[in-house]
Design a protein around this motif. Sequence first.
Motif, short mmCIF file in Angstrom:
data_model
loop_
_atom_site.label_atom_id
_atom_site.label_comp_id
_atom_site.label_asym_id
_atom_site.label_seq_id
_atom_site.Cartn_x
_atom_site.Cartn_y
_atom_site.Cartn_z
N LYS A 8 0.99 -1.19 0.10
CA LYS A 8 -0.05 -0.05 -0.01
C LYS A 8 0.83 1.17 0.21
N ASP B 21 4.39 3.35 -0.40
CA ASP B 21 5.37 3.94 -1.45
C ASP B 21 6.84 3.83 -0.67
N GLN C 239 8.38 1.60 -5.56
CA GLN C 239 8.17 2.79 -5.78
C GLN C 239 6.69 2.85 -6.36
N GLU C 240 6.10 4.09 -6.40
CA GLU C 240 4.86 4.07 -7.10
C GLU C 240 5.18 5.20 -8.39
N HIS D 286 0.27 5.38 -10.41
CA HIS D 286 -0.65 4.52 -9.74
C HIS D 286 -0.52 2.80 -9.70
N SER D 287 1.01 2.76 -10.29
CA SER D 287 1.09 1.19 -9.96
C SER D 287 2.43 1.16 -9.28
N PHE D 288 2.72 -0.18 -8.73
CA PHE D 288 4.12 -0.24 -7.90
C PHE D 288 5.19 -0.81 -8.77
N SER D 289 6.26 -0.44 -8.55
CA SER D 289 7.52 -1.26 -9.42
C SER D 289 8.60 -1.26 -8.40
#
Length: 697
Positions: free
Chosen positions: A54, A56, A120-121, A124-127
Amino acid sequence: MNLDTSIEFLKGIGTERAKLIANVLDVRTVEDFLHFFPLRYLDKSKVYKVADIKEDNIEIQLKGRITELQEVTYAKGKKRLSGKFTDGSGTLDLVWFQYTKWMLEQMPINREVFIFGRVQEFNHSFSMAHPEIELEDKKSVDERLRPIYPSSEKLTKRGLNQKFFQNTLANVVSQIPNLIQENLPFSLMKSLKLMSRQEAYLNIHFPLNLDYAKHADRRLKFEEAFFFQLGYALKKNYNKSFAIGNPFPKVGDNFNDFYENFLPFELTDAQKRVLKEIRNDLKKPIQMNRLLQGDVGSGKTMVALLAMLLAMDNGFQSCMMAPTEILATQHFNSISDLLKETNVKVKLLTGSTKTSERKMIHEELLSGELSILVGTHAVLEDIVQFKNLGLAIIDEQHRFGVAQRAKLWAKNKIPPHILVMTATPIPRTLAMSYYSDLDVSVIDEMPVGRKPIITAHRREKDRLTVYNFAKEEIAKGRQVYFVYPLIEESETLDYKNLMEGFEHISEIFPVPDYQISMLHGKMKPDDKDAAMQYFASGKADIMVATTVIEVGVNVPNASVMIIESAERFGLSQLHQLRGRVGRGAEQSYCILMTSDKLSAESRKRIKTMVETNDGFKISEVDMQLRGPGDILGTQQSGMIDFKRLDMINDGNIIKAAKSTVEHLIKVDSALQNPEHLNLKNYYIKQYKGKNKWGKIS
Ligand code: ADP
Ligand code: MG
């Protein structure tokens, strides 16, 4: 391997890497590496789920499969490696900006792996960039937390990544039993619940859990505070065994007469308390070396005067030194005013004292006719000889060096007692450590009836309002300071700045409605005096000045302080300047004028000033912003170059160390008890040449 071994001989380092590490991290020896502490720890015992991410910017471990991998061209000539990871709960993008062909070929696609890194966001998506990857079947069981060390891109690029540091430190730490010896007595560690030294070094790098890391931290901090305090305590003890002083056993007529008949106000409790502390010192046949700390306006001068009267009652002369002519003159004026109904003789000696007067002073000092001498550095000159100097008081100690203090010592066969007064409050924890060679008295209470100064921050657009406010206050009979910053790089610019300010102020506040006085460092002493007098007497409504008025100037009717380009002043300077107002019964104001754009640090300084009048709080913020070394001057900063100890937040540890040391010195001041042998050896090794107290060796 020993502590002094150069890191180039460690496994996996060599000459080139050693040079690089030395340059970037200042780590050169095995000992430096032990003191190269992790920033934080990773807990690899936890495994997250993609669906649970959830937040960042946290570092986590996940378990799943890398399902896709491809090279992507994202700018001209620039490629990155892009992948997808899934653990059944969701999918996470993986990305590598730097990679080798080998990596591309070896990537364990579609096999069970643990990946590890920072999420890292983006959009709107995490990587996760540059994850660490471990095959599930190869994964070592991590008992301990993993340290993350401070590093830099420069190092990472050359292959000196976290894994490298972790391996190197693991190697060094494995040698701890040969490298680290205990330096505290066992009984002490037991009573203070301190970890052993070996355990502490192991757990600061590879803690069993976060609780162990905390204990390790506490042990290492305590050790630093302890040996630092010990150094001073031994030195003080050593000095005391030599520093004979003249005892002042009596409270006599001069003191009593003044106290009963001429004291213009009731002393505050704090003044009474510090006076008692001083008096206790003076009774003993040991030289007093005491620091009197008290915020601007807390009433240090009266304490000093009473101490000088005590000296006189015991047949001794006193002198009081201030760093500037203005300040010395002011001390002289207020002291001679207080003493005007008594028979006590006071004189002023500064660089501009006339030769004939000077001669007279020299004679009266030698004959003993003159009891109190107030002055500047001029007092230190060899030609100034006393019949019997018993007490020397130094105001604003930051401007006098140790060498100058020593000159005072030599003014009498038995050195005079020394009282150093400072209005620059330094944080208590710092004072406890830094001034360990002085005894410290603190006036922590203001005279009653003082109204707290109201401080406001204003910008260019408010300038007219500020001027109108000043006019209103002047109309009420008050006086106003305008202060311009010193421009250190250029005295000419400085002067120009002030002159422009003066002209501008003269237009806004024209004669004959307003009278303006001006004061700056380049003026001749006589002119300075005249300018000061013009303002102090109330003839001038406005004083336009540089920071020469910073220290000690006392004009109680002045109630508004306007500081131009306030962002260019340091915190303690702003506090000192503000202390020029709020000295009378009226409500006082300090207005900090700044430009619209402020650096984060300037903003913090201004905000602090607006929020508090408490000099100790201000000095703590100052220390956070600048570091203790800068506050005490570079000369001393080496002494407080602690590896882990934090002067502001570790007050409790410092206190514990201080009382432990005090007890130790009481029971075994020469460290002869066999239980103190390791402590003594460590101390001697650590402080050899740094501390010239030399008694135990
Ligand atoms: P500082 O500690 O900054 O040197 P001073 O000694 O100049 O402060 O005192 C500031 C002002 O407060 C002086 O005008 C002094 O006369 C006055 N003062 C000092 N002690 C008291 C007191 N106990 N009650 C009232 N006024 C006092
Ligand atoms: Mg003062």
